[in-house]
Design an enzyme around this catalytic site. Sequence first.
Site, PDB file in Angstrom:
ATOM      1  N   LYS A 175       0.857  -1.182   0.000  1.00 42.26           N
ATOM      2  CA  LYS A 175       0.000   0.000   0.000  1.00 42.26           C
ATOM      3  C   LYS A 175       0.893   1.232   0.000  1.00 42.26           C
ATOM      4  O   LYS A 175       2.038   1.192   0.450  1.00 42.26           O
ATOM      5  CB  LYS A 175      -0.886  -0.032   1.245  1.00 42.26           C
ATOM      6  N   ASP A 183     -11.508   3.278  -2.508  1.00 41.47           N
ATOM      7  CA  ASP A 183     -12.285   2.048  -2.675  1.00 41.47           C
ATOM      8  C   ASP A 183     -13.697   2.297  -3.213  1.00 41.47           C
ATOM      9  O   ASP A 183     -14.651   1.710  -2.721  1.00 41.47           O
ATOM     10  CB  ASP A 183     -12.325   1.259  -1.353  1.00 41.47           C
ATOM     11  N   ASP A 218     -11.876  -5.315  -4.717  1.00 43.26           N
ATOM     12  CA  ASP A 218     -11.707  -4.689  -3.404  1.00 43.26           C
ATOM     13  C   ASP A 218     -12.255  -3.268  -3.432  1.00 43.26           C
ATOM     14  O   ASP A 218     -11.560  -2.327  -3.776  1.00 43.26           O
ATOM     15  CB  ASP A 218     -10.222  -4.690  -2.989  1.00 43.26           C
TER      16      ASP A 218
HETATM   17  C1  RNT Z   1      -6.555  -2.164   2.354  1.00 45.57           C
HETATM   18  C2  RNT Z   1      -6.346  -3.282   1.393  1.00 45.57           C
HETATM   19  C3  RNT Z   1      -7.000  -4.576   1.758  1.00 45.57           C
HETATM   20  C4  RNT Z   1      -8.403  -4.401   2.315  1.00 45.57           C
HETATM   21  C5  RNT Z   1      -9.172  -5.677   2.482  1.00 45.57           C
HETATM   22  C6  RNT Z   1     -10.384  -5.514   3.324  1.00 45.57           C
HETATM   23  O1  RNT Z   1      -6.134  -0.961   1.884  1.00 45.57           O
HETATM   24  O2  RNT Z   1      -6.729  -2.885   0.118  1.00 45.57           O
HETATM   25  O3  RNT Z   1      -7.004  -5.425   0.658  1.00 45.57           O
HETATM   26  O4  RNT Z   1      -9.163  -3.515   1.560  1.00 45.57           O
HETATM   27  O5  RNT Z   1      -8.349  -6.678   2.926  1.00 45.57           O
HETATM   28 ZN    ZN Z   2      -6.818  -4.409  -1.409  1.00 46.34          ZN
END
Ligand code: RNT
Ligand code: ZN
Length: 419
Positions: free
Chosen positions: A228, A296, A326
């Site tokens: 991330k 998201d 996701d």
């Molecule tokens: C978080 C990640 C991860 C989550 C999920 C719920 O930034 O993207 O994948 O969104 O595991």
């Molecule tokens: Zn993710």
Amino acid sequence: MNKSELVQKSYDIAKERYAAIGVDVEATLEKLQKVQVSIHCWQADDVTGFENLKNMGGGGIQATGNYPGKARNIDELRSDIEKVQTLVGGDHRLNLHAIYGDFGNKVVDRNEVEPSHFTGWMQWAKEKNLMLDFNSTSFGHPKSGDLTLANPDKSIRDFWIDHTKRCRAISEEMGKFQNDPCIMNLWVHDGSKDLTVNRYLYRSLLEKSLDEIYAQEYKNMKDCIESKLFGIALESYTVGSHDFYLGYGAKKQKMVTLDMGHFHLTESVADKISSLLLFTPEIMLHVSRAVRWDSDHVVLLNDEITELAKEIIRADALSKVHIGLDFFDASINRIGAYAIGIRSTQKAFLQGLLEPIAKLREYEANGQYFERLALLEETKGLPWNAVWDYFCLKNNIAVGEDYITEVQQYEKDVTSKRN
Ligand code: RNT
Ligand code: ZN
């Protein structure tokens, strides 16, 4: 003419149009039918899960919005997923997080999760023709803090190592049960809100934790590791950066997870596919839509996703790239969010499959770059949507916007009554 006759007629014309540029539409549809999407369970309940633990906190996962009707228990979540299955063509997968176990009324801490908490899911999934994938959950727990697997405090680190090992054992059981590897994603939020002078320390701790977690080899599950850019309240430093996991994945032959919201906004995730495939065995995707940041949002058919799908198909890598979703939008009808996101993902792959790749490559080999550019541009307007409608018709699901009324009906009959 009724709607299905119209769809059939448009499809027949589209087929000829594509044949003229060397694309076999029927073969394309067969391939699309086999493109499995790993549907994330967490859009149904805003990443809440079914633990009976108190003191949730930490971890930077945030669903925004308060649209009524979220799933409050396992039965509601299953019912929602079953509804989603009726809105999309093809056979898919369901991606569970560790916090979605069947814990009954018991308090089961993260270092106590076991395969038995997921046998109900396995049986249900089999009945519903779904394969399961899995995730360890290190956010939203009193021990989450800013650091989990990279925590200098050995007792906290060991707690999360134990949890993650248990999740791998659960995934192995799922894979065995379904006779198809269960893919387990590992994402930890570990990072720092402000400047840190210990970048190296935390990363070396994360590496050590991963080595310990992955020491046990399994046959029925596969691991993937997700980086991330930054998390909310952890803006200055992320232990599990892309460089970190790329290095780890290449060294240890683990899959890297590419989440479309986890890169700089102008960075192309599509461009990463061909590089990763040369150095890591397979790829996991988290198909998402970032609006200004890793927000998201529900996946739409935009340039980012069509380019991604095209790159995967151009690399002939459909069998090596796993397509997980996701996103979590709590501000609109959640079942509708699933339908839009899954259908858009499928549309992107259909567009990729319909690309006149042989002709484009011929132009490129000849140095005919105007011709290449022109055909790429014209391809955008070819009647791919007629093929898409036909795919829906053949799969006996709603064609075009007809799924809106189906989602509305489910809301009226089911989700609006949850409160
Ligand atoms: C978080 C990640 C991860 C989550 C999920 C719920 O930034 O993207 O994948 O969104 O595991
Ligand atoms: Zn993710």
